[in-house]
Design an enzyme around this catalytic site. Structure first.
Site, PDB file in Angstrom:
ATOM      1  N   ASP A  20      -1.316 -13.344  -6.297  1.00  0.00           N
ATOM      2  CA  ASP A  20      -1.814 -12.432  -5.276  1.00  0.00           C
ATOM      3  C   ASP A  20      -0.832 -12.497  -4.100  1.00  0.00           C
ATOM      4  O   ASP A  20      -0.597 -13.583  -3.540  1.00  0.00           O
ATOM      5  CB  ASP A  20      -3.209 -12.939  -4.858  1.00  0.00           C
ATOM      6  CG  ASP A  20      -3.821 -12.139  -3.737  1.00  0.00           C
ATOM      7  OD1 ASP A  20      -3.114 -11.390  -3.037  1.00  0.00           O
ATOM      8  OD2 ASP A  20      -5.042 -12.291  -3.539  1.00  0.00           O
ATOM      9  N   ILE A  21      -0.270 -11.373  -3.715  1.00  0.00           N
ATOM     10  CA  ILE A  21       0.795 -11.381  -2.695  1.00  0.00           C
ATOM     11  C   ILE A  21       0.273 -11.859  -1.332  1.00  0.00           C
ATOM     12  O   ILE A  21       1.047 -12.397  -0.532  1.00  0.00           O
ATOM     13  CB  ILE A  21       1.473  -9.994  -2.596  1.00  0.00           C
ATOM     14  CG1 ILE A  21       2.868 -10.119  -1.977  1.00  0.00           C
ATOM     15  CG2 ILE A  21       0.613  -8.989  -1.846  1.00  0.00           C
ATOM     16  CD1 ILE A  21       3.730  -8.887  -2.146  1.00  0.00           C
ATOM     17  N   ASN A  34       0.433   3.725   2.245  1.00  0.00           N
ATOM     18  CA  ASN A  34       0.515   5.187   2.144  1.00  0.00           C
ATOM     19  C   ASN A  34       1.010   5.728   3.487  1.00  0.00           C
ATOM     20  O   ASN A  34       1.110   4.986   4.459  1.00  0.00           O
ATOM     21  CB  ASN A  34      -0.828   5.787   1.716  1.00  0.00           C
ATOM     22  CG  ASN A  34      -1.949   5.317   2.612  1.00  0.00           C
ATOM     23  OD1 ASN A  34      -1.848   5.409   3.830  1.00  0.00           O
ATOM     24  ND2 ASN A  34      -3.000   4.779   2.024  1.00  0.00           N
ATOM     25  N   GLY A  42      -6.077  -1.080  -3.537  1.00  0.00           N
ATOM     26  CA  GLY A  42      -5.013  -1.872  -4.154  1.00  0.00           C
ATOM     27  C   GLY A  42      -4.445  -2.934  -3.230  1.00  0.00           C
ATOM     28  O   GLY A  42      -5.165  -3.563  -2.444  1.00  0.00           O
ATOM     29  N   VAL A  43      -3.145  -3.099  -3.310  1.00  0.00           N
ATOM     30  CA  VAL A  43      -2.493  -4.163  -2.547  1.00  0.00           C
ATOM     31  C   VAL A  43      -2.589  -3.898  -1.041  1.00  0.00           C
ATOM     32  O   VAL A  43      -2.702  -4.831  -0.238  1.00  0.00           O
ATOM     33  CB  VAL A  43      -1.040  -4.356  -3.061  1.00  0.00           C
ATOM     34  CG1 VAL A  43      -0.126  -3.212  -2.691  1.00  0.00           C
ATOM     35  CG2 VAL A  43      -0.476  -5.678  -2.583  1.00  0.00           C
ATOM     36  N   ASP A  44      -2.577  -2.638  -0.666  1.00  0.00           N
ATOM     37  CA  ASP A  44      -2.690  -2.239   0.738  1.00  0.00           C
ATOM     38  C   ASP A  44      -4.013  -2.757   1.335  1.00  0.00           C
ATOM     39  O   ASP A  44      -4.029  -3.414   2.394  1.00  0.00           O
ATOM     40  CB  ASP A  44      -2.632  -0.702   0.787  1.00  0.00           C
ATOM     41  CG  ASP A  44      -2.405  -0.145   2.170  1.00  0.00           C
ATOM     42  OD1 ASP A  44      -2.151  -0.925   3.098  1.00  0.00           O
ATOM     43  OD2 ASP A  44      -2.470   1.096   2.318  1.00  0.00           O
ATOM     44  N   SER A 131       4.196   1.478  -6.274  1.00  0.00           N
ATOM     45  CA  SER A 131       3.906   2.768  -6.938  1.00  0.00           C
ATOM     46  C   SER A 131       3.277   2.681  -8.325  1.00  0.00           C
ATOM     47  O   SER A 131       2.944   3.719  -8.900  1.00  0.00           O
ATOM     48  CB  SER A 131       5.156   3.664  -7.033  1.00  0.00           C
ATOM     49  OG  SER A 131       5.453   4.276  -5.807  1.00  0.00           O
ATOM     50  N   THR A 132       3.128   1.476  -8.889  1.00  0.00           N
ATOM     51  CA  THR A 132       2.656   1.428 -10.289  1.00  0.00           C
ATOM     52  C   THR A 132       1.134   1.282 -10.422  1.00  0.00           C
ATOM     53  O   THR A 132       0.629   1.157 -11.538  1.00  0.00           O
ATOM     54  CB  THR A 132       3.336   0.294 -11.085  1.00  0.00           C
ATOM     55  OG1 THR A 132       2.941  -0.964 -10.540  1.00  0.00           O
ATOM     56  CG2 THR A 132       4.840   0.425 -11.058  1.00  0.00           C
ATOM     57  N   TYR A 135      -0.533   5.111  -7.559  1.00  0.00           N
ATOM     58  CA  TYR A 135       0.493   6.157  -7.522  1.00  0.00           C
ATOM     59  C   TYR A 135       1.056   6.498  -8.898  1.00  0.00           C
ATOM     60  O   TYR A 135       1.832   7.438  -9.043  1.00  0.00           O
ATOM     61  CB  TYR A 135       1.617   5.788  -6.544  1.00  0.00           C
ATOM     62  CG  TYR A 135       1.266   6.057  -5.083  1.00  0.00           C
ATOM     63  CD1 TYR A 135      -0.018   6.438  -4.707  1.00  0.00           C
ATOM     64  CD2 TYR A 135       2.232   5.936  -4.081  1.00  0.00           C
ATOM     65  CE1 TYR A 135      -0.339   6.685  -3.375  1.00  0.00           C
ATOM     66  CE2 TYR A 135       1.923   6.192  -2.745  1.00  0.00           C
ATOM     67  CZ  TYR A 135       0.642   6.564  -2.395  1.00  0.00           C
ATOM     68  OH  TYR A 135       0.333   6.822  -1.075  1.00  0.00           O
TER      69      TYR A 135
HETATM   70  P1  ADP Z   1       0.586   2.151  -5.247  1.00  0.00           P
HETATM   71  O1  ADP Z   1      -0.342   3.077  -4.493  1.00  0.00           O
HETATM   72  O2  ADP Z   1       1.959   2.042  -4.600  1.00  0.00           O
HETATM   73  O3  ADP Z   1       0.628   2.455  -6.713  1.00  0.00           O
HETATM   74  P2  ADP Z   1      -1.300  -0.074  -5.669  1.00  0.00           P
HETATM   75  O4  ADP Z   1      -1.754  -1.069  -4.662  1.00  0.00           O
HETATM   76  O5  ADP Z   1      -2.310   0.866  -6.214  1.00  0.00           O
HETATM   77  O6  ADP Z   1      -0.052   0.684  -5.005  1.00  0.00           O
HETATM   78  O7  ADP Z   1      -0.643  -0.851  -6.895  1.00  0.00           O
HETATM   79  C1  ADP Z   1       0.633  -1.439  -6.858  1.00  0.00           C
HETATM   80  C2  ADP Z   1       0.596  -2.752  -7.629  1.00  0.00           C
HETATM   81  O8  ADP Z   1       0.040  -3.767  -6.801  1.00  0.00           O
HETATM   82  C3  ADP Z   1      -0.247  -2.739  -8.914  1.00  0.00           C
HETATM   83  O9  ADP Z   1       0.476  -3.432  -9.930  1.00  0.00           O
HETATM   84  C4  ADP Z   1      -1.484  -3.535  -8.505  1.00  0.00           C
HETATM   85  O10 ADP Z   1      -2.072  -4.220  -9.619  1.00  0.00           O
HETATM   86  C5  ADP Z   1      -0.860  -4.547  -7.565  1.00  0.00           C
HETATM   87  N1  ADP Z   1      -1.758  -5.294  -6.676  1.00  0.00           N
HETATM   88  C6  ADP Z   1      -3.018  -4.999  -6.285  1.00  0.00           C
HETATM   89  N2  ADP Z   1      -3.482  -5.981  -5.475  1.00  0.00           N
HETATM   90  C7  ADP Z   1      -2.492  -6.917  -5.353  1.00  0.00           C
HETATM   91  C8  ADP Z   1      -2.341  -8.164  -4.692  1.00  0.00           C
HETATM   92  N3  ADP Z   1      -3.317  -8.668  -3.933  1.00  0.00           N
HETATM   93  N4  ADP Z   1      -1.163  -8.846  -4.822  1.00  0.00           N
HETATM   94  C9  ADP Z   1      -0.158  -8.341  -5.564  1.00  0.00           C
HETATM   95  N5  ADP Z   1      -0.220  -7.170  -6.212  1.00  0.00           N
HETATM   96  C10 ADP Z   1      -1.374  -6.464  -6.111  1.00  0.00           C
END
Ligand code: ADP
Length: 188
Positions: A20-21, A34, A42-44, A131-132, A135
């Site tokens: 987890d980042i 975004n 998601g990660v945001d 983006s994966t 997006y």
């Molecule tokens: P985007 O809108 O750019 O596609 P997302 O957040 O939907 O961004 O997904 C980008 C990647 O981040 C995906 O592989 C998702 O599984 C991953 N992700 C989601 N939460 C976390 C986290 N806490 N730490 C690392 N990666 C994450």
């Protein structure tokens, strides 16, 4: 971490990990944001939840100045309550099938984030797979662009970055990045 998941590139180390980042204590973590910079899923969402309101406050001030953050660009804020001191917010492209400059915009999101990290004299930075998720960028293609862009930046770099991590949330994404790393960069 398996031995295959790290490489020396120039003077820096490139590493892949599944984690987890928001738990990373690199100088900065990169947010796949975004254009409105107001958080999302998601990660945001995870970064804003873990980092607290100070991040959103700075994002608001940035948006008041620039209007929106276009795909391929990057800005930096505090890390708030995160273990990382800074968050670099970048916007990857939405996947529309590949004919709308998606590869160049994705490469630019990585490059602009790295440039900002170098300008701020940071030594370590962690990237998610931009983006994966929502997006929709196909992960094998995105992994190739991500790794190529970081490797070419580190090879050309005369500055401070010592460690770049890809922090990948799920096993499928980790495997995709790992196989691209094996294909593109020989073991040191
Ligand atoms: P985007 O809108 O750019 O596609 P997302 O957040 O939907 O961004 O997904 C980008 C990647 O981040 C995906 O592989 C998702 O599984 C991953 N992700 C989601 N939460 C976390 C986290 N806490 N730490 C690392 N990666 C994450």
């Amino acid at each position: 971490m398996s031995e295959n998941s790290s490489r020396i590139i120039g003077k820096a180390k490139l590493m892949l990990m599944q984690d987890d980042i928001t738990r990373q204590s690199t100088d900065a973590i990169v947010n796949a944001a975004n254009s409105g910079l107001m958080g999302g899923g998601g990660v945001d969402g995870a970064i804003h939840r873990a980092g607290g309101p100070a991040i959103k406050e700075e994002c608001k001030q940035i948006i008041a100045k620039i209007g929106r953050l276009d795909a391929g660009k990057a800005v930096i804020t505090t890390g708030g309550n995160l273990p990382s001191k800074y968050v670099i917010h970048t916007v990857g492209p939405v996947w529309h099938g590949g004919s709308r400059d998606e590869p160049e915009l994705l490469a630019s999101a990585y490059r602009e984030s790295l440039k900002l990290a170098a300008e701020c004299k940071l030594r370590s930075v962690s990237f998610p797979s931009i983006s994966t998720g929502a997006y929709g960028y196909p992960v094998a293609e995105a992994a190739e662009i991500a790794i190529e862009t970081v490797v070419s930046f580190l090879r050309g770099m005369l500055v401070t970055l010592e460690e770049v991590y890809f922090v990948l949330f799920d096993t499928g994404t980790y495997r995709a990045y790992s196989s691209v790393l094996d294909k593109l960069v020989s073991k040191s």
